[in-house]
Design an enzyme around this catalytic site. Structure first.
Site, PDB file in Angstrom:
ATOM      1  CE1 TYR A  25      -3.421   2.843   0.846  1.00 53.98           C
ATOM      2  CE2 TYR A  25      -1.961   3.360   2.684  1.00 53.98           C
ATOM      3  CZ  TYR A  25      -3.041   3.694   1.868  1.00 53.98           C
ATOM      4  OH  TYR A  25      -3.701   4.878   2.077  1.00 53.98           O
ATOM      5  CB  SER A 107      -4.799  10.776   6.508  1.00 48.97           C
ATOM      6  OG  SER A 107      -5.745  10.326   5.557  1.00 48.97           O
ATOM      7  CD  GLN A 128      -6.317  14.302   3.659  1.00 53.29           C
ATOM      8  OE1 GLN A 128      -6.414  13.429   4.521  1.00 53.29           O
ATOM      9  NE2 GLN A 128      -7.001  14.269   2.535  1.00 53.29           N
ATOM     10  CE1 TYR A 130      -7.764  12.331   0.009  1.00 50.08           C
ATOM     11  CE2 TYR A 130      -7.940  10.892   1.914  1.00 50.08           C
ATOM     12  CZ  TYR A 130      -7.234  11.350   0.815  1.00 50.08           C
ATOM     13  OH  TYR A 130      -6.007  10.822   0.535  1.00 50.08           O
ATOM     14  CB  THR A 156      -6.617  15.881  -0.505  1.00 50.15           C
ATOM     15  OG1 THR A 156      -5.613  15.774   0.507  1.00 50.15           O
ATOM     16  CG2 THR A 156      -6.176  15.071  -1.723  1.00 50.15           C
ATOM     17  CE  LYS A 252      -0.821  15.545   0.084  1.00 52.18           C
ATOM     18  NZ  LYS A 252      -1.382  14.529  -0.842  1.00 52.18           N
ATOM     19  CG  HIS A 276      -2.620  11.383  -3.771  1.00 51.75           C
ATOM     20  ND1 HIS A 276      -3.547  12.258  -3.260  1.00 51.75           N
ATOM     21  CD2 HIS A 276      -2.715  10.273  -3.002  1.00 51.75           C
ATOM     22  CE1 HIS A 276      -4.175  11.703  -2.243  1.00 51.75           C
ATOM     23  NE2 HIS A 276      -3.677  10.494  -2.052  1.00 51.75           N
ATOM     24  NE  ARG A 279      -1.053   6.091  -2.327  1.00 53.48           N
ATOM     25  CZ  ARG A 279      -1.025   4.785  -2.046  1.00 53.48           C
ATOM     26  NH1 ARG A 279       0.043   4.071  -2.380  1.00 53.48           N
ATOM     27  NH2 ARG A 279      -2.020   4.206  -1.422  1.00 53.48           N
TER      28      ARG A 279
END
Length: 388
Positions: A25, A107, A128, A130, A156, A252, A276, A279
């Site tokens: 990962y 995260s 961070q 999402y 992000t 970001k 990223h 990724r």
């Protein structure tokens, strides 16, 4: 403790101690992994200019990122599932960062929750975000970050849809891992990891579990997450998130000069040039390669940071010399965490700091704030002759 002289030393130890699922990962990119590879190989194309017979005493790597004092221009990047690399991983990494004097970014997809990290640290950390379709969940998440006294919100922008990472699909990635025969065989050789996981209660996405209805097991959680990234995220929504937060905002995932200009318009306090970690969009340019054109586009109107590809203090030096005001390490600190827990994160920071300090001195500079393009030798065609 083994003798650790480089980030690669930590990586080798990490590979022997972390379950294959979580090592893969970390150590993978999307599709062909071209961008993942070039994030690091493009740093190798840049050379440093040695200077001699200069005063190298009284050196300092101290500077500021978004107005916060830092021991060096390095922050720990947000990395999902850090708590699966080592038990209580986010807590340990945050503690190491605080003691060293660099920012830690938690995260959204962390194993340890915002509250877990706040309980075990004494200084504000960054959070961070999402952006999810569930607006109520997003609002409550932001409120929780405010309550934890987080000093910056890192939004992000480059993960509205997941880039395919082949290894994760083949490994059946989940948190906690599903106990298939292959996984059980692998875990049987990772006794340190297993002992740690047995001693912690934090084995799932604690920013989400208990905060979203209908999430009862890893399968339902992974399904909810995959379906809930907000495909409609645009600059108007970014502006609303900034208003909702009311504090310092870092954007970001900027990899294009036009997007950097849009970040200016919504009032970002800083932008992170990032793909990223290779990724997401495979085939995109490396972060260090696009950094100059983004700096040309925004000048000193916004603080520009760089993420993706940093594996050494020399990489930090090159990025700062190019014009970045700060850098982020993700895989580099994960290697340390998976290898030796909090002590490993500290060792990763020590390795990077020593490389940065010594290399800066050998380039004739004593203060990181004085480092500029004068210390670099950059290929004439480094920016590329790309046609849009």
């Amino acid at each position: 403790m083994p003798v650790i002289t480089s980030i690669d030393d930590l990586k080798r130890l990490y590979k022997s101690r972390a379950p294959k699922m979580f090592y893969d990962y970390c150590e993978s990119g999307s599709w062909t992994e071209q961008t993942f590879r070039e994030n690091t190989s493009d740093f190798d194309k840049i050379r440093l200019r040695q200077r001699v017979a200069v005063d190298m005493s009284n050196r300092t790597t101290e500077t500021e990122m978004i107005g916060e004092k830092v021991a060096m221009p390095v922050a720990l990047a947000p990395v999902g599932m850090t708590g699966m690399q080592h038990a209580d991983g986010e807590i340990l990494a945050a503690k190491a960062a605080e003691k060293f004097g660099v920012p830690f970014t938690l995260s959204t997809m962390s194993i340890c929750s915002i509250e877990d990290v706040a309980e075990h640290t004494t200084k504000p950390f960054w959070f961070q975000l999402y952006t999810m379709k569930d607006e109520d969940f997003v609002r409550r998440l932001v409120d929780r970050a405010k309550a934890a006294n987080c000093s910056a919100l890192v939004i992000t922008l480059d993960l509205q849809i997941l880039g395919q990472r082949h290894k994760d699909l083949k490994n059946g990635l989940s948190a906690p891992p599903k106990l298939t025969p292959a996984v059980i065989a692998d875990l049987a050789t990772r006794w340190r990891w297993g002992m740690g996981m047995m001693q912690t209660k934090r084995r799932e996405f604690r920013n989400i579990v208990g905060h979203v209805k209908g999430i009862s097991d890893p399968s339902s959680l992974m399904a909810w997450t995959g379906e809930n990234f907000d495909l409609t995220l645009d600059w108007d929504k970014v502006a609303k998130l900034k208003e909702m937060w009311g504090g310092k905002v870092i954007l970001k995932g900027i990899l294009d000069a036009e997007d950097a200009k849009m970040a200016l318009k919504v009032g970002a306090d800083a932008i992170i040039v990032s793909n990223h970690g290779g990724r997401q969009l495979d085939g995109a340019l490396s972060s260090i390669r696009v950094l100059p054109e983004i700096l040309d586009a925004v000048g000193d109107q916004v603080e520009v940071h760089l993420d993706s590809g940093i594996r050494s203090g020399q990489d930090v030096l090159k990025a700062v010399a190019m014009g970045a005001k700060g850098t982020y390490i993700g895989r580099a600190f994960i290697y340390g965490l998976g290898a030796m827990g909090e002590a490993g994160v500290t060792r990763a920071l020590e390795v990077i700091h020593k490389e940065l300090d010594v290399s800066m001195a050998l380039c004739g500079k004593r203060d990181i704030k004085d480092v500029d393009r004068d210390v670099l030798l950059v290929p004439e065609d480094f920016g590329g002759r790309w046609q849009g």
